[in-house]
Design a protein around this motif. Structure first.
Motif, short mmCIF file in Angstrom:
data_model
loop_
_atom_site.label_atom_id
_atom_site.label_comp_id
_atom_site.label_asym_id
_atom_site.label_seq_id
_atom_site.Cartn_x
_atom_site.Cartn_y
_atom_site.Cartn_z
N GLU A 1 -12.53 6.66 -1.94
CA GLU A 1 -12.05 5.41 -2.51
C GLU A 1 -10.57 5.52 -2.86
O GLU A 1 -9.79 4.58 -2.63
CB GLU A 1 -12.87 5.06 -3.74
CG GLU A 1 -12.48 3.74 -4.39
CD GLU A 1 -13.35 3.40 -5.58
OE1 GLU A 1 -12.82 2.84 -6.57
OE2 GLU A 1 -14.57 3.68 -5.52
N ALA A 2 -10.18 6.67 -3.40
CA ALA A 2 -8.77 6.86 -3.78
C ALA A 2 -7.85 6.80 -2.57
O ALA A 2 -6.77 6.20 -2.62
CB ALA A 2 -8.61 8.21 -4.50
N ALA A 3 -8.28 7.41 -1.45
CA ALA A 3 -7.46 7.39 -0.23
C ALA A 3 -7.31 5.98 0.31
O ALA A 3 -6.22 5.57 0.74
CB ALA A 3 -8.08 8.30 0.81
N LEU A 4 -8.40 5.21 0.29
CA LEU A 4 -8.34 3.83 0.77
C LEU A 4 -7.47 2.96 -0.13
O LEU A 4 -6.72 2.11 0.35
CB LEU A 4 -9.74 3.24 0.87
CG LEU A 4 -10.62 3.77 2.01
CD1 LEU A 4 -12.02 3.19 1.89
CD2 LEU A 4 -10.03 3.42 3.37
N ARG A 5 -7.59 3.18 -1.44
CA ARG A 5 -6.77 2.40 -2.37
C ARG A 5 -5.28 2.69 -2.18
O ARG A 5 -4.44 1.80 -2.31
CB ARG A 5 -7.19 2.69 -3.81
CG ARG A 5 -8.54 2.10 -4.18
CD ARG A 5 -8.81 2.21 -5.67
NE ARG A 5 -10.14 1.72 -5.98
CZ ARG A 5 -10.46 0.44 -6.12
NH1 ARG A 5 -9.52 -0.48 -5.96
NH2 ARG A 5 -11.69 0.07 -6.40
N GLU A 6 -4.97 3.93 -1.85
CA GLU A 6 -3.57 4.29 -1.61
C GLU A 6 -3.00 3.51 -0.43
O GLU A 6 -1.89 2.97 -0.51
CB GLU A 6 -3.47 5.79 -1.35
CG GLU A 6 -2.05 6.27 -1.10
CD GLU A 6 -1.99 7.75 -0.76
OE1 GLU A 6 -0.96 8.17 -0.17
OE2 GLU A 6 -2.95 8.48 -1.07
N HIS B 1 4.24 -3.33 1.24
CA HIS B 1 4.94 -3.75 2.46
C HIS B 1 5.01 -5.27 2.55
O HIS B 1 6.01 -5.83 3.03
CB HIS B 1 4.24 -3.16 3.69
CG HIS B 1 4.36 -1.68 3.78
ND1 HIS B 1 3.59 -0.92 4.64
CD2 HIS B 1 5.15 -0.80 3.12
CE1 HIS B 1 3.92 0.36 4.51
NE2 HIS B 1 4.85 0.45 3.59
N PHE B 2 3.95 -5.93 2.11
CA PHE B 2 3.99 -7.40 2.06
C PHE B 2 5.11 -7.87 1.13
O PHE B 2 5.88 -8.77 1.48
CB PHE B 2 2.64 -7.92 1.56
CG PHE B 2 2.64 -9.40 1.23
CD1 PHE B 2 2.72 -10.34 2.23
CD2 PHE B 2 2.58 -9.83 -0.09
CE1 PHE B 2 2.73 -11.71 1.93
CE2 PHE B 2 2.58 -11.17 -0.41
CZ PHE B 2 2.67 -12.12 0.61
N ASP C 1 -0.02 -2.34 13.44
CA ASP C 1 0.97 -2.21 12.37
C ASP C 1 2.13 -1.32 12.77
O ASP C 1 3.30 -1.66 12.58
CB ASP C 1 0.29 -1.64 11.12
CG ASP C 1 0.33 -2.61 9.95
OD1 ASP C 1 1.00 -3.65 10.07
OD2 ASP C 1 -0.29 -2.34 8.91
N THR C 2 1.82 -0.14 13.30
CA THR C 2 2.89 0.81 13.62
C THR C 2 3.82 0.27 14.71
O THR C 2 5.05 0.39 14.62
CB THR C 2 2.30 2.16 14.07
OG1 THR C 2 1.37 1.96 15.14
CG2 THR C 2 1.59 2.86 12.92
N ALA C 3 3.24 -0.35 15.73
CA ALA C 3 4.06 -0.92 16.80
C ALA C 3 4.93 -2.05 16.29
O ALA C 3 6.10 -2.19 16.68
CB ALA C 3 3.16 -1.41 17.94
N SER C 4 4.38 -2.86 15.39
CA SER C 4 5.12 -4.02 14.88
C SER C 4 6.26 -3.60 13.96
O SER C 4 7.34 -4.21 13.99
CB SER C 4 4.16 -4.96 14.14
OG SER C 4 3.16 -5.44 15.02
N TRP C 5 6.03 -2.58 13.13
CA TRP C 5 7.11 -2.10 12.26
C TRP C 5 8.23 -1.46 13.07
O TRP C 5 9.42 -1.58 12.75
CB TRP C 5 6.57 -1.13 11.22
CG TRP C 5 5.98 -1.81 10.03
CD1 TRP C 5 4.66 -2.01 9.76
CD2 TRP C 5 6.69 -2.42 8.95
NE1 TRP C 5 4.51 -2.71 8.59
CE2 TRP C 5 5.74 -2.96 8.06
CE3 TRP C 5 8.04 -2.56 8.65
CZ2 TRP C 5 6.09 -3.64 6.90
CZ3 TRP C 5 8.41 -3.23 7.48
CH2 TRP C 5 7.45 -3.76 6.62
N ARG D 1 5.31 5.36 6.81
CA ARG D 1 4.05 5.28 6.06
C ARG D 1 2.92 4.74 6.94
O ARG D 1 1.78 5.21 6.87
CB ARG D 1 4.22 4.39 4.83
CG ARG D 1 5.06 5.01 3.73
CD ARG D 1 4.39 6.23 3.15
NE ARG D 1 3.20 5.89 2.36
CZ ARG D 1 2.34 6.80 1.92
NH1 ARG D 1 2.52 8.09 2.21
NH2 ARG D 1 1.30 6.43 1.19
N GLU D 2 3.24 3.76 7.78
CA GLU D 2 2.21 3.20 8.65
C GLU D 2 1.74 4.23 9.68
O GLU D 2 0.56 4.27 10.03
CB GLU D 2 2.73 1.94 9.36
CG GLU D 2 3.01 0.76 8.44
CD GLU D 2 1.76 0.21 7.78
OE1 GLU D 2 0.64 0.61 8.17
OE2 GLU D 2 1.89 -0.63 6.88
#
Length: 248
Positions: free
Chosen positions: A120-125, A133-134, A190-194, A219-220
């Motif tokens: 849960e902690a990893a997902l929340r991160e 980023h938003f 995400d990675t391609a778009s950034w 980060r992505e």
């Protein structure tokens, strides 16, 4: 939640009923030999395309600074509205990303046999990174003289694209592994778009924003690597019975 994928009475394949399969194939052959329909479907689609209005538009800058900046960029052959459209698109996608990770957190509740590192902690991160980023994108739009509350054409399109991802994540039937594969698709986009946004910012001479976006891109890439590791380990556990599978 246990893995719900198992051997069962799946009747979708032709080989489950050979006699009826032959009948079906015969009907397909008959249809193939039938006269062409009176309506030309391709011509109809072409007519729709020719008459179709654009998905939307990008509003002009909302400040004097923004209008001046757009005018200066136009003199150099740069189109600020295209950049603002792509920024709006990414903001919409990051907002969807937050919702998708929230759905993954709910799916984790009661799940069993999770791959190493999936917590849960990893997902929340990662969810918090998507939210930050938003906020970064909204700030960038405002700094360039745009309106971060506008739904641009590309933002509209990416919202439709993300709808299927959101539906899969919220479907109670999907397993942890299926949800992780969905997250991997999210992160690959995400990675391609950034990466594209960083190059656009460089092209517009926005060095400060390019540096900020580069950090977001890094980060992505980390998100993508973690999710790929979890997904691979989950499939190895399921397919190979490898309880020692390690996330990459």
């Amino acid at each position: 939640m246990q893995d719900k994928i198992s051997m069962g009475m799946n009747r979708t394949g032709l080989k489950t009923s050979p006699l009826l399969a032959d009948e079906l194939l015969e009907q397909l052959d008959l249809q193939a030999d039938a006269p062409a329909p009176a309506i030309d479907a391709d011509a109809l689609r072409r007519a729709y395309r020719e008459d179709a209005e654009p998905v939307g538009s990008v509003p002009p800058p909302t400040s004097i600074k923004g209008m001046f900046g757009a005018a200066v960029e136009a003199l150099g052959g740069h189109r600020m509205h295209v950049l603002l459209d792509k920024l709006g698109e990414r903001a919409a996608y990051e907002r969807s990303g937050v919702r998708i990770y929230e759905a993954m957190l709910r799916k984790l509740d009661g799940a069993e046999d999770l791959p190493p590192g999936l917590t849960e902690a990893a997902l929340r991160e990662i969810r918090d990174d998507e939210a930050s980023h938003f906020a970064l994108l909204c700030d960038a739009i405002e700094r360039l003289g745009g309106d971060s509350t506008t739904q641009t054409p590309c933002a509209d399109i990416t919202g439709v694209q993300a709808l299927g991802l959101v539906q899969v994540m919220n479907d109670p039937r999907t397993t942890t592994a299926q949800a992780l594969e969905t997250l991997l698709a999210v992160e690959r986009i995400d990675t391609a778009s950034w990466e594209l946004l960083v190059s656009l910012m460089d092209g517009f001479g926005q060095e400060e924003l390019a540096n900020e976006f580069s950090r977001a891109h890094v980060r992505e890439l980390e998100h993508e690597e973690r999710v790929r590791g979890w997904f691979t380990a989950a499939i190895h556990q399921r397919a190979l019975g490898d309880s020692k599978a390690k996330a990459g």
